[in-house]
Design a protein around this motif. Sequence first.
Motif, PDB file in Angstrom:
ATOM      1  N   ILE A   4      23.855 -25.826 -23.874  1.00 58.36           N
ATOM      2  CA  ILE A   4      23.364 -26.175 -22.541  1.00 58.36           C
ATOM      3  C   ILE A   4      22.468 -25.060 -22.016  1.00 58.36           C
ATOM      4  O   ILE A   4      22.836 -23.886 -22.045  1.00 58.36           O
ATOM      5  CB  ILE A   4      24.543 -26.387 -21.568  1.00 58.36           C
ATOM      6  N   ILE A  51      11.351 -29.888 -15.367  1.00 64.64           N
ATOM      7  CA  ILE A  51      10.850 -29.983 -16.741  1.00 64.64           C
ATOM      8  C   ILE A  51      10.385 -31.418 -17.038  1.00 64.64           C
ATOM      9  O   ILE A  51      10.975 -32.391 -16.565  1.00 64.64           O
ATOM     10  CB  ILE A  51      11.925 -29.527 -17.769  1.00 64.64           C
ATOM     11  N   ASP A  52       9.273 -31.518 -17.769  1.00 65.27           N
ATOM     12  CA  ASP A  52       8.781 -32.852 -18.154  1.00 65.27           C
ATOM     13  C   ASP A  52       8.803 -32.965 -19.686  1.00 65.27           C
ATOM     14  O   ASP A  52       9.159 -32.020 -20.391  1.00 65.27           O
ATOM     15  CB  ASP A  52       7.382 -33.107 -17.588  1.00 65.27           C
ATOM     16  N   LYS A  53       8.411 -34.133 -20.162  1.00 64.56           N
ATOM     17  CA  LYS A  53       8.495 -34.408 -21.600  1.00 64.56           C
ATOM     18  C   LYS A  53       7.644 -33.426 -22.410  1.00 64.56           C
ATOM     19  O   LYS A  53       8.063 -32.964 -23.473  1.00 64.56           O
ATOM     20  CB  LYS A  53       8.046 -35.855 -21.867  1.00 64.56           C
ATOM     21  N   LEU A 104       9.330 -29.998 -22.527  1.00 65.12           N
ATOM     22  CA  LEU A 104      10.522 -30.059 -23.377  1.00 65.12           C
ATOM     23  C   LEU A 104      10.118 -30.104 -24.849  1.00 65.12           C
ATOM     24  O   LEU A 104      10.708 -29.432 -25.698  1.00 65.12           O
ATOM     25  CB  LEU A 104      11.367 -31.297 -23.021  1.00 65.12           C
ATOM     26  N   THR A 105       9.076 -30.880 -25.141  1.00 68.57           N
ATOM     27  CA  THR A 105       8.583 -30.990 -26.514  1.00 68.57           C
ATOM     28  C   THR A 105       8.095 -29.636 -27.024  1.00 68.57           C
ATOM     29  O   THR A 105       8.391 -29.245 -28.158  1.00 68.57           O
ATOM     30  CB  THR A 105       7.438 -32.036 -26.584  1.00 68.57           C
ATOM     31  N   HIS A 109      11.128 -27.384 -27.609  1.00 71.84           N
ATOM     32  CA  HIS A 109      11.886 -27.880 -28.768  1.00 71.84           C
ATOM     33  C   HIS A 109      11.173 -27.545 -30.072  1.00 71.84           C
ATOM     34  O   HIS A 109      11.799 -27.193 -31.067  1.00 71.84           O
ATOM     35  CB  HIS A 109      12.057 -29.397 -28.613  1.00 71.84           C
ATOM     36  N   VAL A 152      17.749 -33.821 -28.094  1.00 70.34           N
ATOM     37  CA  VAL A 152      17.669 -33.023 -26.872  1.00 70.34           C
ATOM     38  C   VAL A 152      17.562 -33.974 -25.688  1.00 70.34           C
ATOM     39  O   VAL A 152      16.842 -34.979 -25.764  1.00 70.34           O
ATOM     40  CB  VAL A 152      16.417 -32.108 -26.870  1.00 70.34           C
ATOM     41  N   TRP A 153      18.282 -33.663 -24.626  1.00 70.12           N
ATOM     42  CA  TRP A 153      18.230 -34.452 -23.391  1.00 70.12           C
ATOM     43  C   TRP A 153      17.963 -33.491 -22.226  1.00 70.12           C
ATOM     44  O   TRP A 153      18.519 -32.384 -22.210  1.00 70.12           O
ATOM     45  CB  TRP A 153      19.560 -35.135 -23.098  1.00 70.12           C
ATOM     46  N   ALA A 154      17.171 -33.919 -21.257  1.00 68.25           N
ATOM     47  CA  ALA A 154      16.882 -33.049 -20.113  1.00 68.25           C
ATOM     48  C   ALA A 154      17.031 -33.776 -18.790  1.00 68.25           C
ATOM     49  O   ALA A 154      16.694 -34.956 -18.672  1.00 68.25           O
ATOM     50  CB  ALA A 154      15.465 -32.490 -20.235  1.00 68.25           C
ATOM     51  N   ASP A 155      17.548 -33.038 -17.826  1.00 64.34           N
ATOM     52  CA  ASP A 155      17.684 -33.512 -16.449  1.00 64.34           C
ATOM     53  C   ASP A 155      16.794 -32.648 -15.564  1.00 64.34           C
ATOM     54  O   ASP A 155      17.186 -31.543 -15.169  1.00 64.34           O
ATOM     55  CB  ASP A 155      19.154 -33.383 -16.008  1.00 64.34           C
ATOM     56  N   PRO A 156      15.581 -33.110 -15.249  1.00 63.69           N
ATOM     57  CA  PRO A 156      14.650 -32.295 -14.452  1.00 63.69           C
ATOM     58  C   PRO A 156      15.182 -32.001 -13.055  1.00 63.69           C
ATOM     59  O   PRO A 156      14.766 -31.022 -12.437  1.00 63.69           O
ATOM     60  CB  PRO A 156      13.398 -33.177 -14.346  1.00 63.69           C
ATOM     61  N   LYS A 174      19.091 -28.883 -16.134  1.00 63.52           N
ATOM     62  CA  LYS A 174      19.920 -28.718 -17.338  1.00 63.52           C
ATOM     63  C   LYS A 174      19.245 -29.362 -18.553  1.00 63.52           C
ATOM     64  O   LYS A 174      18.676 -30.459 -18.446  1.00 63.52           O
ATOM     65  CB  LYS A 174      21.272 -29.418 -17.155  1.00 63.52           C
ATOM     66  N   PHE A 225      20.289 -30.246 -22.669  1.00 64.34           N
ATOM     67  CA  PHE A 225      21.382 -30.323 -23.637  1.00 64.34           C
ATOM     68  C   PHE A 225      20.792 -30.528 -25.030  1.00 64.34           C
ATOM     69  O   PHE A 225      19.981 -31.430 -25.236  1.00 64.34           O
ATOM     70  CB  PHE A 225      22.291 -31.517 -23.325  1.00 64.34           C
ATOM     71  N   GLU A 232      21.922 -37.045 -14.957  1.00 66.23           N
ATOM     72  CA  GLU A 232      20.991 -38.069 -15.432  1.00 66.23           C
ATOM     73  C   GLU A 232      20.000 -37.373 -16.356  1.00 66.23           C
ATOM     74  O   GLU A 232      19.444 -36.328 -16.004  1.00 66.23           O
ATOM     75  CB  GLU A 232      20.265 -38.725 -14.254  1.00 66.23           C
ATOM     76  N   ILE A 271      14.774 -37.599 -19.791  1.00 58.68           N
ATOM     77  CA  ILE A 271      13.872 -37.106 -20.843  1.00 58.68           C
ATOM     78  C   ILE A 271      14.684 -36.785 -22.077  1.00 58.68           C
ATOM     79  O   ILE A 271      15.699 -36.084 -21.993  1.00 58.68           O
ATOM     80  CB  ILE A 271      13.145 -35.827 -20.365  1.00 58.68           C
ATOM     81  N   GLU A 272      14.248 -37.300 -23.227  1.00 58.64           N
ATOM     82  CA  GLU A 272      14.977 -36.962 -24.450  1.00 58.64           C
ATOM     83  C   GLU A 272      14.035 -36.903 -25.641  1.00 58.64           C
ATOM     84  O   GLU A 272      12.971 -37.504 -25.640  1.00 58.64           O
ATOM     85  CB  GLU A 272      16.123 -37.933 -24.728  1.00 58.64           C
ATOM     86  N   ILE A 273      14.451 -36.145 -26.636  1.00 59.63           N
ATOM     87  CA  ILE A 273      13.705 -36.039 -27.905  1.00 59.63           C
ATOM     88  C   ILE A 273      14.687 -36.272 -29.024  1.00 59.63           C
ATOM     89  O   ILE A 273      15.727 -35.625 -29.080  1.00 59.63           O
ATOM     90  CB  ILE A 273      13.075 -34.635 -28.074  1.00 59.63           C
TER      91      ILE A 273
END
Lengths: 83, 83
Positions: free
Chosen positions: A7, A14-16, A19-20, A23, A40-44, A48, A50, B77, B80-82
């Motif tokens: 975590i 954060i946006d896609k 995050l990309t 990652h 990977v999952w993100a909560d803008p 957080k 994950f 929530e 966003i995910e990869i």
Amino acid sequence: MSKFIDIHTGMKGIDKAKLTDAHKKDTQIENSEGVKFLHVWADPSSGKVFCLSEAPNKDAVLRVHKKAGNATEEIYEVPIEIE
Amino acid sequence: MSKFIDIHTGMKGIDKAKLTDAHKKDTQIENSEGVKFLHVWADPSSGKVFCLSEAPNKDAVLRVHKKAGNATEEIYEVPIEIE
């Protein structure tokens, strides 16, 4: 190999694309530690992020994230799972 | 529908059978709130359990877990995910 969830915090907004980018820095060097990031999952809203990975141990995940500039100490081994 | 990750604590020593029992209580009533639990991971060492779900909103996840006896307020929530 075991599975791990780690975590990250402080990623509000954060946006896609961001995050990309982050990652990619992990996946470019993951082989050096025998780590494979699976998802990977993100909560803008809370900031957080994950990551789910497979790795030989927790320290390997820690080192990859640290070298990639995505350091976190919050890493959990998750040997039990239900699909 | 959005995806959510929620975190439970205090489950030190949890095993596959106990996780399966707890998860069944969620899935037996998830339809009542339009929730679908997709995956669960557990770390018996730290006592953390992570659930990935699809749901109409955060409160729906909260209500299913509460009714099932698996209450947690820590629900994120993750739009966003990869993979």
